[in-house]
Motif scaffolding. Structure first.
Motif, PDB file in Angstrom:
ATOM      1  N   HIS A 228       0.855  -1.198   0.000  1.00 48.50           N
ATOM      2  CA  HIS A 228       0.000   0.000   0.000  1.00 48.50           C
ATOM      3  C   HIS A 228       0.884   1.239   0.000  1.00 48.50           C
ATOM      4  O   HIS A 228       2.071   1.169   0.322  1.00 48.50           O
ATOM      5  CB  HIS A 228      -0.910   0.015   1.242  1.00 48.50           C
ATOM      6  N   ASP A 230       0.638   5.256   1.679  1.00 45.52           N
ATOM      7  CA  ASP A 230      -0.123   5.839   2.792  1.00 45.52           C
ATOM      8  C   ASP A 230      -0.976   7.019   2.323  1.00 45.52           C
ATOM      9  O   ASP A 230      -0.540   7.803   1.474  1.00 45.52           O
ATOM     10  CB  ASP A 230       0.833   6.324   3.892  1.00 45.52           C
ATOM     11  N   HIS A 285       4.778   0.245   0.064  1.00 45.61           N
ATOM     12  CA  HIS A 285       5.486  -0.590   1.032  1.00 45.61           C
ATOM     13  C   HIS A 285       4.577  -1.716   1.534  1.00 45.61           C
ATOM     14  O   HIS A 285       3.358  -1.669   1.359  1.00 45.61           O
ATOM     15  CB  HIS A 285       6.020   0.258   2.197  1.00 45.61           C
TER      16      HIS A 285
HETATM   17 FE   LIG Z   1       1.979   2.316   5.554  1.00 42.71          FE
END
Ligand SMILES: [Fe+2]
Ligand SMILES: O=C(O)CCC(=O)C(=O)O
Length: 353
Positions: A228, A230, A285
């Motif tokens: 994903h 952020d 990440h």
């Molecule tokens: Fe994250």
């Protein structure tokens, strides 16, 4: 035959907590297992010692230019870096990890006090309750809004361990000060106005997320957190010193993030990528699990205000760098984010020009 009584909300939540499932034995329930093994990540210790290591004390020095150039290069290519000499004592960071660990070690009933029934996003729980994902992450979390005051849900704040509230208050103050330095340095490295990553030059909303990843007997098919990016402008991550797990993606290759004691891992998020018109990348990440040790991390998310409209900064659109993203409202982003989380897709794709 008498039917089982329906589960209460708290019982339902408890049934979805990775820590509670892990307590029952080593076998991982089928729904946590991905069909295939994940692509391997490679070690890259030199990357973390050189190209992606930023010395914060140099960013504000009279000879900042080389460190600013390094910062710009790290964010344009990788969307992340680790920072040292940031002014937050290692002993304080270690204590924060210890206090977070003590929270997750409390009896279930005590932790459940932090999951207010009318509050799904904040508090103790599992993202799978909120998003209904098909292959849940092997992760429990405590999610707390820290700023602005009106978003604070004190009923979700742990009473125990006793030091928890004081520590998180202190950490929030320290990171807010550091965030100002980092945001100004990022802007300077782009030759842009110093406050362009801050909300009208002020502290924008901040959210803390305490992550707990139980050890897992099948790390090749279970992720602590699926790939994903952020939903933040910028994220500060404090990982536990002894247990690695965070990995970043670049050009279809996964890289392990080496833990540097005392350093903070910083990644740029989706709102940051949009503001820079794609010049700085929002790092994709994931978190790997391991069969030996439980893992703790503390993430702090800085995000724009709810009513802010986010779009590329005008000075970063040019003939050489045409506009990559449309402007959007934060609420539109969160709607897309929820859908993307379930599907494992990238929310930003929906906002491309
Ligand atoms: Fe994250
Ligand atoms: O635990 C980690 O290392 C990463 C956590 C993370 O990606 C997140 O909380 O968004």
């Amino acid at each position: 035959m008498a039917e089982d009584p329906p589960l209460s909300k708290q019982e339902l939540l408890a049934s979805k907590l990775a820590q509670e499932i892990a307590k029952k034995g080593d076998e991982i329930p089928e729904k946590y297992l991905s069909k295939d093994c994940f692509p391997e990540a490679i070690e890259a210790p030199d990357l973390w010692k050189h190209d992606l290591l930023i010395d914060c004390s140099l960013l504000t020095s009279s000879s900042a230019a080389p460190e600013l150039a390094k910062l710009r290069s790290a964010l344009s290519q990788w969307g992340c870096f680790q920072v040292i000499n940031h002014g937050i004592e290692s002993s304080f960071l270690e204590e924060l990890i210890q206090v977070s660990k003590q929270f997750f070690e409390l009896p279930l009933e005590e932790k459940l006090k932090c999951s207010a029934p009318d509050e799904k996003v904040q508090g103790y729980g599992s993202d799978s309750v909120l998003f209904g994902t098909r292959t849940p992450n092997w992760n429990d979390r405590l999610f707390l809004s820290l700023h602005p005051m009106e978003k604070l849900k004190l009923q979700c704040w742990p009473q125990k361990p006793e030091k928890f509230r004081e520590m998180i208050d202190e950490y929030s103050k320290k990171l807010t000060a550091l965030n100002k330095v980092i945001c100004e340095a990022m802007a300077t490295s782009l030759e842009y106005k110093e406050d362009c990553f801050l909300t009208k030059g002020k502290q924008g909303p901040a959210i803390a997320r305490f992550n707990y990843y139980p050890r897992c007997s099948c790390p090749e098919r279970v992720l602590g957190s699926k790939p994903h990016s952020d939903g933040t402008t910028i994220t500060y991550l404090l990982p536990e010193k002894e247990v690695e797990g965070l990995q970043i993606l670049k050009d279809d290759q996964w890289y392990k993030v080496s833990v540097i004691p005392g350093a903070l891992f910083i990644n740029f998020g989706d709102f940051g990528e949009v503001k820079t018109n794609g010049v700085f990348k929002s790092a994709v990440h994931r978190v790997a699990t391991n069969s030996v040790k439980d893992r703790i991390s503390v993430a702090m998310f800085f995000i724009p205000d709810d009513h802010e409209e986010v779009g590329p900064l005008s000075g970063l659109i040019s003939a050489h760098q045409p506009q990559v993203y449309n402007k959007f409202n934060i609420s539109d982003y969160w709607r897309v984010f929820r859908e993307s989380f379930k599907l494992g897709s990238r929310p930003l794709d929906a906002f491309q020009v």
